[in-house]
Design a protein around this motif. Sequence first.
Motif, short mmCIF file in Angstrom:
data_model
loop_
_atom_site.label_atom_id
_atom_site.label_comp_id
_atom_site.label_asym_id
_atom_site.label_seq_id
_atom_site.Cartn_x
_atom_site.Cartn_y
_atom_site.Cartn_z
N VAL A 443 0.49 -1.14 0.00
CA VAL A 443 -0.42 0.49 -0.15
C VAL A 443 0.72 1.38 0.02
O VAL A 443 0.26 2.24 -1.15
CB VAL A 443 -0.78 0.20 0.82
CG1 VAL A 443 -1.79 1.06 1.33
CG2 VAL A 443 -2.02 -1.40 1.65
N ASP A 444 2.13 1.32 0.33
CA ASP A 444 2.97 2.39 0.60
C ASP A 444 4.37 2.44 -0.16
O ASP A 444 4.59 2.87 -1.56
CB ASP A 444 3.73 2.96 1.74
CG ASP A 444 2.16 3.08 3.00
OD1 ASP A 444 1.76 3.69 2.53
OD2 ASP A 444 2.88 2.77 4.47
N ALA A 445 4.49 0.89 -0.43
CA ALA A 445 5.21 0.48 -1.76
C ALA A 445 5.21 0.81 -3.27
O ALA A 445 6.07 1.73 -4.23
CB ALA A 445 6.66 -0.33 -1.58
N GLY A 446 4.16 1.11 -2.98
CA GLY A 446 3.00 0.59 -4.29
C GLY A 446 1.97 1.76 -4.79
O GLY A 446 0.91 0.54 -4.41
N ALA A 447 1.97 2.66 -3.82
CA ALA A 447 0.51 3.41 -3.65
C ALA A 447 -0.12 3.75 -5.18
O ALA A 447 -1.85 3.20 -4.94
CB ALA A 447 1.03 4.20 -3.19
N LYS A 448 -0.15 3.27 -5.80
CA LYS A 448 -0.63 3.20 -7.50
C LYS A 448 -0.96 1.79 -7.83
O LYS A 448 -0.76 2.06 -9.32
CB LYS A 448 0.02 4.55 -8.12
CG LYS A 448 0.05 6.10 -7.30
CD LYS A 448 0.51 7.03 -8.56
CE LYS A 448 0.65 8.46 -7.62
NZ LYS A 448 0.95 9.46 -8.63
#
Length: 503
Positions: A443-448
């Motif tokens: 969710v943070d490392a690849g939020a998009k």
Amino acid sequence: MNAYASQTQGSYADDAFDVDMDFSEAAPQPQASPLSFSTPPQPQAPPSAGAPQGGHQRVEAVTGYNPAGELAPQAQTGLTPVGGIAEVSVPRIAIHVFAERQDTLNAAERAAQDRRMSRATTQIRVGGVMAAVETYQHEPTPPLIIVECLRDPQGLLQEVDQLAEVCDAGTKVVVIGSTNDIILFRELMRRGVSEYLVAPLQPLQLISAIGGLFNDPAQPFVGRTIAFVGARGGAGASAVAHNTAYAISERIGANTVMVDYDLPFGTAGLDFNQDPLNGVADALGQPDRLDATLLDRMMVRCTDKLSLFAAPATLDADWDISTEAFEEVTNLIRSTAPFVVLDLPHLWSPWMRRTLISADEVVVVATPDLASLRNAKNMIDLIRHSRPNDAPPRLVLNQVGVPGRPEIPAKDFGAALGVHPSLIIPFDAKTFGAAANNGQMVVDAGAKTKAAEAFQTLAQIVARRELPAAGAKGKAAKPARTAAAKPATGESKSVIASLFKKR
């Protein structure tokens, strides 16, 4: 009264990931609202339209899908009848039921088989109040008696008075009648009856009434347990559990406890970039000594709203722990946060069976292959049989679309299990690998990325809550940076270094 005998009287249907719109919401449970009595001249209110009559209802198709848009107002009603039926816990007591109607007998039998009643011993007999009076003239009364009487109010009160003469002090009595009358209700309460229910009953309504009589007023709060289990090794159940727990805490904003029950090989400490204490192992080794203060010391605070009960992840012990210890520790952890996410290992044992059956929500994570299909079917069939009054387990298909790998189509996979996938997460080796090596959540490392959006949706589904109000650009507010959400630059070295430092 305790001494009864002493008384005389949004849409996500895009290419990012696949959400099964027919099975995204929890199966509707029987509505069991608190009793609403009418005055004697008024007729009994008819059942609400569409109310389930069998205690378990088929999931209806959802149109205009929003994974959580309709869940918030239902959280304390249809999805958790009587203010949270999922959190009801019945103690180890004996319960005797004397029923006259066939549908009441059926409801009592289904209630006795429910996971919430697993610790109680229930005897169900044909006959009403007078059968109970005859029985207890020759034997002591149990802690709880449930009796049904189809007579008019005056006749019911007369029979209740006769029952009071043979009841031991401290026995609780629940009366089931056919008259919806506030005056009758008050007369029964004045005679010491603990609860009055109007037939016909649903199993969950009866369970809720029983649980309400034995709730501990000193500890009224009980959190919701969400158990994640992999259909086979390598299905990614731990990654799904950890990211969903993080999304519940940081995107939805609810206090959450992440519990890693894979004692020898748990990865929660690595995924959250934390030095795991022997939290879970210490708790399981001394469940009788646990209290709120000791539990707090054993947890690792990952963020303001997420606490971690990490596994020791060592092979120095055999971890021969009793089923009762797992059950007791889980119940104690539930008193610390609204949501408790259980990361369960891929093994089969008595404590695993008990934990899966007793969880409020079960999520089976599978990959689209034959081994996962077989194992998932075995798990889902067992859980559905053991939880007749609950929604079926949720199915999440993970690692879908691995290049060059033949896969079972999601539609065929769900059809074989009788449970369509609630969510399909695409294969994304780069995002998941970077997050794991850097001690971050997807969710943070690849939020998009598609996977991050999938985890946020799954968090809404299992938590039955919506994301906070969107910002000016239509996106949820970004949470403050925490220890579990550090920049990727240089982080992999610190994670790996700390891992070998522990050794």
